[in-house]
Design an enzyme around this catalytic site. Structure first.
Site, PDB file in Angstrom:
ATOM      1  N   LYS A  60     -12.683  55.786  34.610  1.00 26.49           N
ATOM      2  CA  LYS A  60     -13.776  54.838  34.338  1.00 26.49           C
ATOM      3  C   LYS A  60     -14.662  54.644  35.565  1.00 26.49           C
ATOM      4  O   LYS A  60     -15.884  54.746  35.494  1.00 26.49           O
ATOM      5  CB  LYS A  60     -13.179  53.484  33.908  1.00 26.49           C
ATOM      6  CG  LYS A  60     -14.180  52.343  33.896  1.00 26.49           C
ATOM      7  CD  LYS A  60     -13.555  51.025  33.509  1.00 26.49           C
ATOM      8  CE  LYS A  60     -12.892  50.282  34.631  1.00 26.49           C
ATOM      9  NZ  LYS A  60     -13.782  49.533  35.541  1.00 26.49           N
ATOM     10  N   ASN A  61     -14.031  54.359  36.700  1.00 26.64           N
ATOM     11  CA  ASN A  61     -14.831  54.017  37.878  1.00 26.64           C
ATOM     12  C   ASN A  61     -15.629  55.198  38.413  1.00 26.64           C
ATOM     13  O   ASN A  61     -16.676  55.017  39.029  1.00 26.64           O
ATOM     14  CB  ASN A  61     -13.941  53.427  38.983  1.00 26.64           C
ATOM     15  CG  ASN A  61     -13.484  52.022  38.617  1.00 26.64           C
ATOM     16  OD1 ASN A  61     -13.993  51.421  37.673  1.00 26.64           O
ATOM     17  ND2 ASN A  61     -12.516  51.498  39.357  1.00 26.64           N
ATOM     18  N   CYS A  79     -16.890  36.810  39.397  1.00 25.38           N
ATOM     19  CA  CYS A  79     -16.140  37.257  38.232  1.00 25.38           C
ATOM     20  C   CYS A  79     -14.725  36.731  38.373  1.00 25.38           C
ATOM     21  O   CYS A  79     -14.393  36.115  39.379  1.00 25.38           O
ATOM     22  CB  CYS A  79     -16.171  38.763  38.094  1.00 25.38           C
ATOM     23  SG  CYS A  79     -15.143  39.579  39.285  1.00 25.38           S
ATOM     24  N   ARG A 128     -16.978  38.703  44.992  1.00 23.16           N
ATOM     25  CA  ARG A 128     -17.566  40.042  44.992  1.00 23.16           C
ATOM     26  C   ARG A 128     -19.054  40.059  45.375  1.00 23.16           C
ATOM     27  O   ARG A 128     -19.924  40.380  44.561  1.00 23.16           O
ATOM     28  CB  ARG A 128     -17.351  40.715  43.636  1.00 23.16           C
ATOM     29  CG  ARG A 128     -15.897  40.789  43.277  1.00 23.16           C
ATOM     30  CD  ARG A 128     -15.666  41.468  41.960  1.00 23.16           C
ATOM     31  NE  ARG A 128     -15.486  42.895  42.088  1.00 23.16           N
ATOM     32  CZ  ARG A 128     -15.153  43.682  41.081  1.00 23.16           C
ATOM     33  NH1 ARG A 128     -14.987  43.195  39.888  1.00 23.16           N
ATOM     34  NH2 ARG A 128     -14.992  44.971  41.263  1.00 23.16           N
ATOM     35  N   ASP A 164      -6.070  47.639  41.740  1.00 22.66           N
ATOM     36  CA  ASP A 164      -6.150  47.801  40.288  1.00 22.66           C
ATOM     37  C   ASP A 164      -4.785  48.080  39.645  1.00 22.66           C
ATOM     38  O   ASP A 164      -4.684  48.181  38.424  1.00 22.66           O
ATOM     39  CB  ASP A 164      -7.129  48.935  39.930  1.00 22.66           C
ATOM     40  CG  ASP A 164      -8.583  48.516  40.126  1.00 22.66           C
ATOM     41  OD1 ASP A 164      -8.839  47.316  40.362  1.00 22.66           O
ATOM     42  OD2 ASP A 164      -9.468  49.388  40.045  1.00 22.66           O
ATOM     43  N   ARG A 200     -12.666  47.056  27.920  1.00 25.93           N
ATOM     44  CA  ARG A 200     -13.608  47.448  28.977  1.00 25.93           C
ATOM     45  C   ARG A 200     -13.141  48.729  29.664  1.00 25.93           C
ATOM     46  O   ARG A 200     -13.967  49.517  30.096  1.00 25.93           O
ATOM     47  CB  ARG A 200     -13.666  46.349  30.050  1.00 25.93           C
ATOM     48  CG  ARG A 200     -14.591  45.217  29.743  1.00 25.93           C
ATOM     49  CD  ARG A 200     -14.746  44.373  30.997  1.00 25.93           C
ATOM     50  NE  ARG A 200     -14.912  45.245  32.146  1.00 25.93           N
ATOM     51  CZ  ARG A 200     -14.417  45.025  33.355  1.00 25.93           C
ATOM     52  NH1 ARG A 200     -13.737  43.940  33.616  1.00 25.93           N
ATOM     53  NH2 ARG A 200     -14.619  45.878  34.340  1.00 25.93           N
TER      54      ARG A 200
HETATM   55  C1  UD1 Z   1     -14.409  49.020  42.889  1.00 25.90           C
HETATM   56  C2  UD1 Z   1     -13.786  49.279  41.534  1.00 25.90           C
HETATM   57  C3  UD1 Z   1     -12.705  48.238  41.214  1.00 25.90           C
HETATM   58  C4  UD1 Z   1     -11.677  48.190  42.346  1.00 25.90           C
HETATM   59  C5  UD1 Z   1     -12.369  47.998  43.677  1.00 25.90           C
HETATM   60  C6  UD1 Z   1     -11.413  48.077  44.866  1.00 25.90           C
HETATM   61  C7  UD1 Z   1     -15.681  50.251  40.374  1.00 25.90           C
HETATM   62  C8  UD1 Z   1     -16.647  50.131  39.261  1.00 25.90           C
HETATM   63  N1  UD1 Z   1     -14.846  49.217  40.528  1.00 25.90           N
HETATM   64  O1  UD1 Z   1     -15.048  47.741  42.807  1.00 25.90           O
HETATM   65  O2  UD1 Z   1     -12.062  48.616  40.004  1.00 25.90           O
HETATM   66  O3  UD1 Z   1     -10.794  47.109  42.123  1.00 25.90           O
HETATM   67  O4  UD1 Z   1     -13.378  49.011  43.877  1.00 25.90           O
HETATM   68  O5  UD1 Z   1     -10.709  49.272  44.837  1.00 25.90           O
HETATM   69  O6  UD1 Z   1     -15.605  51.264  41.034  1.00 25.90           O
HETATM   70  N2  UD1 Z   1     -17.177  43.152  49.299  1.00 25.90           N
HETATM   71  C9  UD1 Z   1     -17.960  42.396  50.129  1.00 25.90           C
HETATM   72  N3  UD1 Z   1     -19.288  42.719  50.233  1.00 25.90           N
HETATM   73  C10 UD1 Z   1     -19.837  43.774  49.578  1.00 25.90           C
HETATM   74  C11 UD1 Z   1     -19.028  44.548  48.744  1.00 25.90           C
HETATM   75  C12 UD1 Z   1     -17.683  44.209  48.620  1.00 25.90           C
HETATM   76  O7  UD1 Z   1     -17.503  41.435  50.743  1.00 25.90           O
HETATM   77  O8  UD1 Z   1     -21.046  44.022  49.731  1.00 25.90           O
HETATM   78  C13 UD1 Z   1     -15.747  42.799  49.139  1.00 25.90           C
HETATM   79  C14 UD1 Z   1     -15.391  42.399  47.727  1.00 25.90           C
HETATM   80  O9  UD1 Z   1     -15.697  41.064  47.467  1.00 25.90           O
HETATM   81  C15 UD1 Z   1     -13.903  42.682  47.684  1.00 25.90           C
HETATM   82  C16 UD1 Z   1     -13.777  43.914  48.594  1.00 25.90           C
HETATM   83  O10 UD1 Z   1     -14.961  43.946  49.377  1.00 25.90           O
HETATM   84  O11 UD1 Z   1     -13.197  41.614  48.215  1.00 25.90           O
HETATM   85  C17 UD1 Z   1     -13.622  45.210  47.850  1.00 25.90           C
HETATM   86  O12 UD1 Z   1     -14.709  45.397  46.984  1.00 25.90           O
HETATM   87  P1  UD1 Z   1     -15.307  46.829  46.622  1.00 25.90           P
HETATM   88  O13 UD1 Z   1     -14.491  47.891  47.280  1.00 25.90           O
HETATM   89  O14 UD1 Z   1     -16.760  46.806  46.890  1.00 25.90           O
HETATM   90  O15 UD1 Z   1     -15.050  46.867  45.075  1.00 25.90           O
HETATM   91  P2  UD1 Z   1     -16.071  47.291  43.937  1.00 25.90           P
HETATM   92  O16 UD1 Z   1     -16.863  48.467  44.377  1.00 25.90           O
HETATM   93  O17 UD1 Z   1     -16.762  46.100  43.424  1.00 25.90           O
END
Ligand code: UD1
Length: 435
Positions: free
Chosen positions: A24-25, A118, A123, A307, A399
């Site tokens: 999915k991701n 969420c 996030r 995850d 989802r």
């Molecule tokens: C992606 C995955 C999700 C998985 C996650 C971590 C997708 C669609 N989703 O989510 O299933 O659980 O990686 O492996 O690929 N953060 C910040 N600032 C930012 C971005 C992130 O502080 O600009 C923080 C987030 O709040 C979180 C951490 O970094 O605490 C990890 O987030 P991130 O790796 O960005 O996850 P996603 O890309 O949202």
């Protein structure tokens, strides 16, 4: 229409082979990546999921022609008519924010609402925004909308404070259209990042090092269309392995890339499960003599995936001894704990760590899922429990898992959705006995 409930009659052993769908991701990131070129792309092995459908709707709103036939997705972004994504859709699908990078490359402008909070945590997107600014974009947030502009993007050295998957993907995509070289340091190393890089390379991008913590991208004036196959979903594969472990079953799953599951496999082996590669890209799991408690800390890849945290907690809940499960990636990802406790688990949360005291068995109960992986965990708990479990809020499950129920039924599990009460005859009496 009343919301359906998933009824699971637990205690059945599973056996046989289950097919793992495309990731999915990865598929979501690739869909955003397809915007980078004005030529059509065809993606194979795309899972049929609500998240994929939503991403398709967001892209269609931008003028992309989107057609899904089976697991093949055709995307034709030759006529982009809008660089805006509607809040109602972005708020339901954070991955849609990743379109900001490709839109800047193609059109020099993007307007995407903040994805917002969420169930699993705040996030934010600060790392995406700061990285885009480093590449020369002007980004300001107005009324909850991220407005980004760049007449041209210029390569830069970007150090990410945290190896965010989404920020790495956004910046990698933006950098493919920047002039000169970009280096992303402390990049996320997740297989889905590497998959996106391979897809972009198939479109003509110059990217090295994806899958490590340093990614180098040399901008290319124009990418072309391509045909590409999405990698297998390591989280779905891990979920099926835990389902087998929780029901003391022997099953085989495939296709998988075992390397992508290294941390999950290591933990399951530490708990006493036997896992071996059988044939090409297939894994067999079988029960060991006991299921031992285990300590888990979620970390960015190659650490144990957040995850998979909820699913492994179910196993810890029925293992021998006390486990400690620490969630370090998302601050609020323990919503499944009260639900598991309703089923007889003994779990307390202290300072973000779940202290799990193994119990001999779980018992079926009505439970409600709160997010995607929590939903998967509740299904596994239901499979392992005595009696019937009723899982509500199935929209979370839909989802991110392609036909999980069908796959589990194929392995011999008894579970069915219904809006008209429990479909299993005599189940109520069975549940009363189990309690
Ligand atoms: C992606 C995955 C999700 C998985 C996650 C971590 C997708 C669609 N989703 O989510 O299933 O659980 O990686 O492996 O690929 N953060 C910040 N600032 C930012 C971005 C992130 O502080 O600009 C923080 C987030 O709040 C979180 C951490 O970094 O605490 C990890 O987030 P991130 O790796 O960005 O996850 P996603 O890309 O949202």
């Amino acid at each position: 229409m009343p919301e359906p409930t998933l009824y699971i009659r637990g205690g059945q052993q599973l056996s046989g082979y289950a097919q793992v769908s495309g990731a999915k991701n990865s598929a979501l990131a690739l869909m955003a990546g397809a915007l980078l070129s004005p030529e059509p792309c065809r993606l194979h092995n795309v899972p049929r999921l609500v998240d994929i459908q939503r991403m398709g709707e967001i892209l269609a709103g931008m003028g992309v022609k989107v057609a899904l036939h089976g697991n093949i997705l055709d995307l034709d972004p030759s006529h982009l008519t809008s660089c805006h994504a509607p809040y109602e859709l972005v708020s339901q699908l954070r991955a849609s924010f990743f379109a900001i990078g490709p839109l800047l490359v193609r059109r020099g402008v993007a307007r995407i609402p903040l994805p917002g909070g969420c169930a699993i945590g705040a996030r934010p997107v600060d790392l995406h925004v700061r990285g885009l600014q480093k590449l020369g974009a002007t980004v300001h947030i107005d009324g909850g909308i991220v407005n980004a502009r760049a007449s041209k993007l210029t390569g830069a050295r970007i150090y990410l404070d945290y190896p965010s998957v989404g920020a790495t993907e956004t910046l990698m995509m933006a950098a493919t259209g920047a002039q000169g070289e970009t280096i992303i340091e402390n990049a996320a190393q997740e297989p889905e990042v590497a998959d996106l890089a391979n897809f972009c390379r198939a479109m003509g991008a110059k990217i090295r090092g994806a899958g490590t913590n340093t990614i180098e991208i040399v901008g290319t004036p124009r990418l072309h269309g391509t045909e590409y196959t999405v990698i297998p979903d390591r989280i779905e594969a891990g979920t099926l392995l835990v389902a087998a472990a929780a029901t003391r079953s022997t099953i085989t799953i495939g296709p998988v890339i075992p390397e992508h599951l290294r941390a999950a496999i290591a933990k399951l082996q530490e708990m006493g499960l036997n896992i071996r590669e059988v044939g090409v890209n297939k894994l067999e799991i079988s029960p060991g003599e006991s299921r031992r408690a285990v300590d888990v800390e979620t970390l960015p890849y190659p650490g144990f995936p957040t995850d998979m945290q909820a699913q492994v907690m179910v196993l810890a809940a029925i293992a021998e001894g006390d486990s400690a499960i620490a969630e370090t990636v998302f601050e609020n990802r323990m919503n499944h704990v009260p639900e598991l406790n309703r089923m007889g688990a003994d779990i307390r949360i202290k300072k973000g760590v779940a202290l799990v005291r193994g119990v001999s068995a779980l018992s079926g109960a009505p439970v409600a899922s709160t997010d995607l992986r929590a939903a998967a965990a509740l299904v596994i708990a239901g499979l392992a429990a005595q009696g019937v479990t009723e899982v509500k809020n199935l929209q979370h499950l839909d989802r991110g898992y392609e036909d999980l129920e069908g796959k589990l039924r194929g392995l011999g599990a008894q579970l069915q959705r219904s809006t008209e009460g429990c479909p299993f005859a005599g189940a109520a009496a069975e549940s009363r006995r189990a309690v």
